[in-house]
Design an enzyme around this catalytic site. Structure first.
Site, short mmCIF file in Angstrom:
data_model
loop_
_atom_site.label_atom_id
_atom_site.label_comp_id
_atom_site.label_asym_id
_atom_site.label_seq_id
_atom_site.Cartn_x
_atom_site.Cartn_y
_atom_site.Cartn_z
N LYS A 50 53.56 -114.74 -62.38
CA LYS A 50 53.62 -113.79 -61.90
C LYS A 50 52.09 -112.88 -61.66
O LYS A 50 51.98 -112.56 -60.20
CB LYS A 50 54.29 -112.43 -62.63
CG LYS A 50 55.94 -112.69 -62.59
CD LYS A 50 56.67 -111.57 -63.43
CE LYS A 50 58.21 -111.64 -63.18
NZ LYS A 50 58.58 -113.28 -63.42
N GLU B 130 52.48 -103.18 -65.30
CA GLU B 130 52.76 -102.51 -64.08
C GLU B 130 53.13 -101.03 -64.08
O GLU B 130 53.91 -100.80 -65.14
CB GLU B 130 53.51 -103.22 -62.99
CG GLU B 130 53.07 -104.37 -62.41
CD GLU B 130 53.87 -105.17 -61.45
OE1 GLU B 130 53.39 -106.13 -60.87
OE2 GLU B 130 55.25 -105.12 -61.64
N HIS C 135 67.84 -103.87 -66.77
CA HIS C 135 67.07 -104.77 -65.71
C HIS C 135 67.79 -106.02 -65.05
O HIS C 135 66.98 -106.80 -64.46
CB HIS C 135 65.52 -105.15 -66.30
CG HIS C 135 64.75 -104.05 -67.06
ND1 HIS C 135 64.26 -103.06 -66.03
CD2 HIS C 135 64.62 -103.69 -68.20
CE1 HIS C 135 63.72 -101.88 -67.09
NE2 HIS C 135 63.67 -102.47 -68.39
N ARG D 268 64.13 -120.55 -56.38
CA ARG D 268 65.37 -121.19 -57.15
C ARG D 268 66.61 -120.54 -56.15
O ARG D 268 66.20 -119.34 -55.19
CB ARG D 268 65.86 -121.11 -58.22
CG ARG D 268 65.75 -119.56 -58.81
CD ARG D 268 66.16 -119.46 -60.24
NE ARG D 268 65.59 -118.14 -60.81
CZ ARG D 268 66.40 -117.08 -60.74
NH1 ARG D 268 67.29 -116.99 -59.90
NH2 ARG D 268 65.91 -115.78 -61.20
#
Length: 719
Positions: A127, A211, A246, A303
């Site tokens: 990421k 973040e 999440h 994917r």
């Protein structure tokens, strides 16, 4: 689904190994076999009789149930690829689908990896690297730390600089795993340790990024496809804002109430990101979309996504077919201007979980399964059938229910009807929760954000259903089921005369009214609720000419003085009707209703008014009462015995005998289906006994900790 110009193309590979399980393996097999490609499946010890194994042309045993010994066992998978003479490998999603080392190993073995290049997986798999690429492409990023330095001191320092709330996230994570929201600096150290453990277990890497956690944002993602000839297009958007832990549980396409300019800007940004890394195949670029109309890059999944069916439903395309042909080196069959969007599609994920216990994963056998009828409006992607076991070793998703119609309002109505037809017994599911979810006015108005479930928690509490009706329906169904057993006994007799008599409806031998000389025909059943109250009910059914008089009496077990209190009669109703297999039609005091009933030796499940209720039958209830009578501790059971809320593995025991703990303090960390769960002290007290250690496998309900509360029963009475 339309197949466009791909349909008549030659296929360089004719045999593919599907490196996955469950519904996605079944989904891939369906398309590959339609294209004339042979499919080889793999399976663990837990999946020997699974649907994907029976669908495949061949299947090979991998190893024991744990994913690390089976679906993540790269060496064994490559052995099977060589043994089965496949030319290509399809990784599905999850497991090894975004593992660059595995993709590289496939290439070195001369296999076609149906996915992007190793470099693309590596770039987007991190990421941090993905954020850097997006920054170069001038796509807005959420403020945060994406550095390589991973020591706790550096991470903690950056955490404090970013501000709160913030999201701690696994660099190589995905699927909602390896994430924690941190609201205060004091939570950081514990959250970091837990997230690192979960990330290492799921992805084999525990690097973190941090973040700023944006509130009231929507999760909007773009489906892209790139070929080996430099062309890339996007196929509309999907809104995946409705999440728990999440993880997405409801997705829809196109994203509702998204301005056209934003749709185009997001799509073009996604295509630019794909081209920047020379991407090919299916991919998804995820964005956060805020109330001010700004969007921020989150990540790219290299994917096929779980939610790809809703894109298929609105485009008429088969995305698995596109994957297979692009892997063969063929060009995209459409350009951007040729992409057509038709109608609206919604997907919900049917999970084995308990929404009333924080969506705790459930495992067990599917004793009864009734699915909606599939049509052009309703689609079901699943890897299970009735009788299958939901294992604690893998993701608890049972199926994906997808609906389509000409607009969003009609699609929601389709979904409501389909959920009403979806009935599962033997294991807890989120079907009732999903049914309530889609009825919330804010969802129907497309007022969506990633905190939707938390914001509307009150509206999502279980709906009150008439327990009296449920009990009457259960007792009446048990009686009719008993009568049907009597009626069918003549099928196993060889006595011609008796057979003749039993088929004479006027014969007294054919009557099933429980008639007795000089007394009414009466039958009694004892049922127990399975909620925390554990109320016991006796149902007395008296046969009348016009049906049954059903009397419900309530008994409540009192554990302190080990006595039973007989409550007043709850109801007295006249009931008639019929039971056809599992479908019950009943008239209760003139009110005709319908219900689905599933009867097993230990319990009875009643599907009525959009809810399912499980009641224990007499044999199990008596066992429960006897077990309670044996308990001699003067302390309250709920306070002293801390039990496992699910089947799973003990990750970490955080306490030891003699330790004094506070209420709410974590005592044990459990893991099930790659999700961690903290078991906290219900009250302040002293740990008396610890029954398990790190790495132990435990069953739902197993006692983990014995705790002596600081406030004893005598203290309570004095207070």
């Amino acid at each position: 689904m339309s197949h466009h110009s791909f349909a008549n193309k030659p296929k360089p590979f004719t045999k593919v190994l599907i490196v996955n399980r469950g519904e996605i393996a079944c989904r891939i097999i369906k398309t590959a076999q339609r294209l004339g490609i042979q499919c080889v499946a793999i399976y663990s010890a837990a999946d020997t009789n699974s649907r994907h194994v029976s669908m495949a042309d061949e299947a090979f045993y991998l190893g024991p149930a744990p994913a690390t010994e089976s679906y993540l066992n790269r060496a064994r998978i490559l052995e099977i690829a060589a043994e089965s003479n496949v030319q290509a490998i399809h990784p599905g999603y999850g497991f090894l689908s975004e593992n660059a080392d595995f993709a590289q190993a496939c290439t070195l073995q001369g296999l076609i990896f149906i996915g992007p290049s190793v470099d693309a997986i590596t770039a987007m798999g991190s990421k941090s690297a993905a954020k850097a690429i997006m920054a170069t492409a001038h796509v807005p990023l959420v403020p945060g730390y994406h550095g390589h330095c991973q020591d706790e001191l550096t991470l903690k320092k950056n955490s404090q600089q970013i501000g709160y709330p913030q999201l701690l996230k696994a660099v190589y994570g995905g699927g909602g795993k390896g994430m924690r929201i941190i609201n205060h600096a004091s939570e950081f150290t514990y959250a970091l340790a837990a997230t690192k453990r979960e990330s290492m277990a799921s992805f084999g890497n525990d690097d973190m990024l941090i973040e700023r956690y944006l509130t009231k944002t929507r999760h909007v993602e773009i489906q892209i496809f790139s070929d080996h000839h430099g062309d890339c297009i996007y196929l509309s958007q999907r809104d995946c804002s409705i999440q728990r832990r999440h993880q997405k549980i409801l997705e829809e396409a196109p994203a509702p109430a998204l301005p056209l300019a934003t749709q185009i800007a997001m799509g073009e940004a996604a295509v630019a990101a794909a081209k920047a890394i020379n991407y090919h195949g299916a991919g998804t670029v995820e964005f956060l979309y805020d109330e001010q109309g700004q969007f921020y890059f989150m990540e790219m999944n290299t994917r096929l996504q779980v939610e790809h069916p809703i894109t298929e439903m609105i485009t008429g395309l088969d995305l698995v077919e596109w994957q297979l042909h692009i892997a063969n080196g063929e060009p995209l069959p459409l350009n951007q201007n040729q992409v057509q969007i038709n109608g609206h599609a919604i997907e919900v994920r049917i999970y084995a979980e308990d929404p009333d216990k924080g969506f705790m994963p459930a495992s067990g056998n599917i004793e009864f399964l009734n699915q909606p009828v599939e049509s052009k409006h309703v689609r079901i992607d699943t890897g299970v059938v009735q009788g299958d076991e939901i294992s604690p070793y893998y993701d608890p998703m049972i199926a994906k229910l997808i609906v389509w119609d000409h607009n969003r309002d009609l699609a929601l109505l389709r979904l409501q009807a389909a959920l009403a037809d979806y009935k599962i017994a033997g294991i807890k599911t989120n079907i009732g929760f999903l049914t309530q979810l889609i009825q919330i006015p804010a969802l129907q108005a497309a007022s969506l954000n990633t905190d939707f479930i938390i914001t509307h928690a009150e509206a999502l509490k279980p709906k009150a259903v008439s327990l009296n009706y449920v009990l009457i329906l259960a007792g009446f169904a048990l009686q009719l089921n008993l009568e049907s057993q009597y009626v069918t006994t003549d099928a196993i007799t060889s006595n011609t005369v008796m057979h003749h008599i039993n088929n004479d409806i006027h014969s007294p031998w054919s009557q099933t009214t429980s008639w007795r000389l000089n007394q009414p025909a009466i039958k009694k059943f004892t049922l127990t609720t399975t909620n925390n109250d554990n109320h016991h009910y006796t149902l007395t059914l008296t046969k009348l000419a016009q049906g049954f008089q059903v009397t419900v009496n309530s008994y409540e077990q009192h554990t302190q003085n080990k006595s039973q209190k007989k409550d007043k009669v709850c109801s007295d109703s006249l009931v008639s009707g019929q039971l056809n297999r599992n479908e019950l039609t009943a008239c209760i005091d003139g009110h005709q209703i319908k219900a689905t009933i599933v009867i097993s030796p230990l319990h009875i499940t009643v599907f009525y008014a959009g809810s399912s209720t499980v009641l224990l039958r007499q044999s199990l209830m008596q066992s429960t009462v006897q077990n309670k009578a044996l308990r001699s501790s003067i302390e309250d059971e709920l306070e002293t015995k801390i039990t496992a809320p699910m089947n799973g593995v003990i990750v970490s025991v955080l306490c030891q005998p003699g330790q004094i703990v506070e209420a709410g303090e974590p005592l044990v960390v459990m893991e099930a289906m790659k999700m961690e769960c903290n078991i906290n002290a219900p009250v302040a007290g002293t740990v008396t006994t610890v029954f398990y250690q790190d790495g132990d496998m435990v069953k739902d309900g197993a006692q983990l900790i014995q705790l002596t509360p600081s406030l004893t029963l005598d203290n309570k009475e004095q207070a």
